[in-house]
Write a protein that holds these residues in place. Sequence first.
Motif, PDB file in Angstrom:
ATOM      1  N   ALA A  58     112.114  79.599   7.936  1.00  0.00           N
ATOM      2  CA  ALA A  58     110.692  79.268   8.112  1.00  0.00           C
ATOM      3  C   ALA A  58     109.881  80.545   8.285  1.00  0.00           C
ATOM      4  O   ALA A  58     110.348  81.511   8.918  1.00  0.00           O
ATOM      5  CB  ALA A  58     110.523  78.383   9.339  1.00  0.00           C
ATOM      6  N   ALA A  59     108.662  80.516   7.747  1.00  0.00           N
ATOM      7  CA  ALA A  59     107.788  81.692   7.851  1.00  0.00           C
ATOM      8  C   ALA A  59     107.466  82.021   9.306  1.00  0.00           C
ATOM      9  O   ALA A  59     107.152  83.163   9.638  1.00  0.00           O
ATOM     10  CB  ALA A  59     106.507  81.439   7.068  1.00  0.00           C
ATOM     11  N   THR A  60     107.559  81.006  10.166  1.00  0.00           N
ATOM     12  CA  THR A  60     107.255  81.216  11.587  1.00  0.00           C
ATOM     13  C   THR A  60     108.428  81.823  12.350  1.00  0.00           C
ATOM     14  O   THR A  60     108.278  82.282  13.481  1.00  0.00           O
ATOM     15  CB  THR A  60     106.903  79.863  12.237  1.00  0.00           C
ATOM     16  OG1 THR A  60     107.891  78.923  11.830  1.00  0.00           O
ATOM     17  CG2 THR A  60     105.516  79.394  11.832  1.00  0.00           C
ATOM     18  N   GLY A 102     111.936  86.489  13.644  1.00  0.00           N
ATOM     19  CA  GLY A 102     113.207  87.191  13.870  1.00  0.00           C
ATOM     20  C   GLY A 102     114.128  87.062  12.657  1.00  0.00           C
ATOM     21  O   GLY A 102     114.713  88.052  12.203  1.00  0.00           O
ATOM     22  N   ARG A 103     114.238  85.852  12.110  1.00  0.00           N
ATOM     23  CA  ARG A 103     115.134  85.667  10.957  1.00  0.00           C
ATOM     24  C   ARG A 103     114.546  86.286   9.690  1.00  0.00           C
ATOM     25  O   ARG A 103     115.279  86.809   8.850  1.00  0.00           O
ATOM     26  CB  ARG A 103     115.429  84.179  10.744  1.00  0.00           C
ATOM     27  CG  ARG A 103     116.386  83.634  11.813  1.00  0.00           C
ATOM     28  CD  ARG A 103     116.813  82.220  11.494  1.00  0.00           C
ATOM     29  NE  ARG A 103     117.731  82.135  10.363  1.00  0.00           N
ATOM     30  CZ  ARG A 103     117.908  81.024   9.639  1.00  0.00           C
ATOM     31  NH1 ARG A 103     117.238  79.932   9.915  1.00  0.00           N
ATOM     32  NH2 ARG A 103     118.781  81.019   8.643  1.00  0.00           N
ATOM     33  N   VAL A 104     113.217  86.254   9.563  1.00  0.00           N
ATOM     34  CA  VAL A 104     112.600  86.896   8.385  1.00  0.00           C
ATOM     35  C   VAL A 104     112.916  88.398   8.430  1.00  0.00           C
ATOM     36  O   VAL A 104     113.333  88.999   7.429  1.00  0.00           O
ATOM     37  CB  VAL A 104     111.063  86.673   8.346  1.00  0.00           C
ATOM     38  CG1 VAL A 104     110.423  87.503   7.235  1.00  0.00           C
ATOM     39  CG2 VAL A 104     110.739  85.186   8.161  1.00  0.00           C
ATOM     40  N   LEU A 105     112.759  88.994   9.602  1.00  0.00           N
ATOM     41  CA  LEU A 105     113.006  90.443   9.708  1.00  0.00           C
ATOM     42  C   LEU A 105     114.488  90.755   9.505  1.00  0.00           C
ATOM     43  O   LEU A 105     114.844  91.772   8.890  1.00  0.00           O
ATOM     44  CB  LEU A 105     112.515  90.974  11.063  1.00  0.00           C
ATOM     45  CG  LEU A 105     111.005  90.829  11.301  1.00  0.00           C
ATOM     46  CD1 LEU A 105     110.604  91.490  12.607  1.00  0.00           C
ATOM     47  CD2 LEU A 105     110.202  91.405  10.139  1.00  0.00           C
ATOM     48  N   GLY A 106     115.354  89.867  10.005  1.00  0.00           N
ATOM     49  CA  GLY A 106     116.795  90.050   9.788  1.00  0.00           C
ATOM     50  C   GLY A 106     117.120  90.058   8.305  1.00  0.00           C
ATOM     51  O   GLY A 106     117.926  90.871   7.824  1.00  0.00           O
ATOM     52  N   ALA A 139     107.215  87.728  -3.293  1.00  0.00           N
ATOM     53  CA  ALA A 139     108.661  87.936  -3.473  1.00  0.00           C
ATOM     54  C   ALA A 139     109.390  87.810  -2.128  1.00  0.00           C
ATOM     55  O   ALA A 139     110.448  87.173  -2.037  1.00  0.00           O
ATOM     56  CB  ALA A 139     108.917  89.308  -4.103  1.00  0.00           C
ATOM     57  N   VAL A 140     108.815  88.402  -1.086  1.00  0.00           N
ATOM     58  CA  VAL A 140     109.433  88.294   0.248  1.00  0.00           C
ATOM     59  C   VAL A 140     109.417  86.832   0.695  1.00  0.00           C
ATOM     60  O   VAL A 140     110.385  86.326   1.273  1.00  0.00           O
ATOM     61  CB  VAL A 140     108.693  89.195   1.269  1.00  0.00           C
ATOM     62  CG1 VAL A 140     109.230  88.975   2.672  1.00  0.00           C
ATOM     63  CG2 VAL A 140     108.821  90.667   0.871  1.00  0.00           C
ATOM     64  N   THR A 141     108.313  86.145   0.407  1.00  0.00           N
ATOM     65  CA  THR A 141     108.184  84.738   0.811  1.00  0.00           C
ATOM     66  C   THR A 141     109.205  83.872   0.080  1.00  0.00           C
ATOM     67  O   THR A 141     109.851  82.999   0.684  1.00  0.00           O
ATOM     68  CB  THR A 141     106.749  84.239   0.502  1.00  0.00           C
ATOM     69  OG1 THR A 141     105.835  85.126   1.126  1.00  0.00           O
ATOM     70  CG2 THR A 141     106.546  82.823   1.016  1.00  0.00           C
ATOM     71  N   ALA A 143     102.508  77.931  -0.068  1.00  0.00           N
ATOM     72  CA  ALA A 143     102.270  77.367   1.269  1.00  0.00           C
ATOM     73  C   ALA A 143     102.655  78.335   2.392  1.00  0.00           C
ATOM     74  O   ALA A 143     102.139  78.222   3.500  1.00  0.00           O
ATOM     75  CB  ALA A 143     103.054  76.066   1.423  1.00  0.00           C
ATOM     76  N   ASN A 144     103.546  79.277   2.109  1.00  0.00           N
ATOM     77  CA  ASN A 144     104.061  80.134   3.195  1.00  0.00           C
ATOM     78  C   ASN A 144     103.680  81.612   3.086  1.00  0.00           C
ATOM     79  O   ASN A 144     103.917  82.379   4.017  1.00  0.00           O
ATOM     80  CB  ASN A 144     105.596  80.022   3.246  1.00  0.00           C
ATOM     81  CG  ASN A 144     106.027  78.654   3.760  1.00  0.00           C
ATOM     82  OD1 ASN A 144     105.909  78.376   4.950  1.00  0.00           O
ATOM     83  ND2 ASN A 144     106.482  77.779   2.871  1.00  0.00           N
ATOM     84  N   VAL A 145     103.093  82.002   1.950  1.00  0.00           N
ATOM     85  CA  VAL A 145     102.889  83.439   1.738  1.00  0.00           C
ATOM     86  C   VAL A 145     101.898  84.051   2.726  1.00  0.00           C
ATOM     87  O   VAL A 145     102.067  85.205   3.154  1.00  0.00           O
ATOM     88  CB  VAL A 145     102.494  83.737   0.263  1.00  0.00           C
ATOM     89  CG1 VAL A 145     101.130  83.169  -0.095  1.00  0.00           C
ATOM     90  CG2 VAL A 145     102.539  85.232  -0.012  1.00  0.00           C
TER      91      VAL A 145
END
Length: 217
Positions: free
Chosen positions: A50-52, A55-59, A39-41, A95-97
């Motif tokens: 992007a999963a990499t 910073g933006r994922v945490l934001g 779900a987060v992915t 592909a990103n999980v």
Amino acid sequence: MHTVIAIDGPAASGKSSVARLLARKLGFLYVNSGAMYRAVTWLATSRGIAATDIGRVLGLLDVTRFECGTVANQSTILVDGVDPDPHLTEPAVNANVSAISAIPEVRRLLVEKQRLFAEAHDLVMEGRDIGSVVFPDTPYKFYVDASPEVRAARRAKQGLTDAIGERDKVDTTRRTSPLVIAEDAHVIESSHLTIDGVVGEIIGRLKLKGLALREGV
Ligand code: DC
């Protein structure tokens, strides 16, 4: 704290089907922890993040509401009120999980939610670190495995695009809570077993350990 049965294993080992059927037979809640990481992915990939780009994922996590619940003895998760379920096995999510679930802050957030389920329910939870990290004190730990060939064939049969070898590599080598066989887990090699066969073996083991099960099981 309620009874927790932890089922870990690599991708496509059959643990979801096993955990779901086991929970139904026992009358326990079924929790698919992988769906929470998916779900987060989905949230990140659907926003073009992007999963990499940690910073933006945490934001994104900071401004998103994740609500866990239960419907018909299964766990649910809503992302800002939206049910992500139809998207959880999309190729972009597959592909990103693994990369998303290697982020320690993502794990911290979801492990906290996973533990909350056990405050109100007896449950069967499947994942990668359920016996090793999420519920290390439960005496009921299982590790379901199958050969890489059998696992690849199972995914192909489901018609899903999923590089399980790649996911296994990331899931077993990440720094935080990698996929490991918990020391006290009972390992089941399921390559030549049916779902019923695996569930039967688990139930036999639970009885040996003295867990009181409902009548008829
Ligand atoms: O069980 P699954 O294949 O749907 O899980 C998807 C991914 O989520 C898996 O490749 C790694 C991650 N995962 C995890 O890191 N920890 C868990 N407890 C469950 C899943």
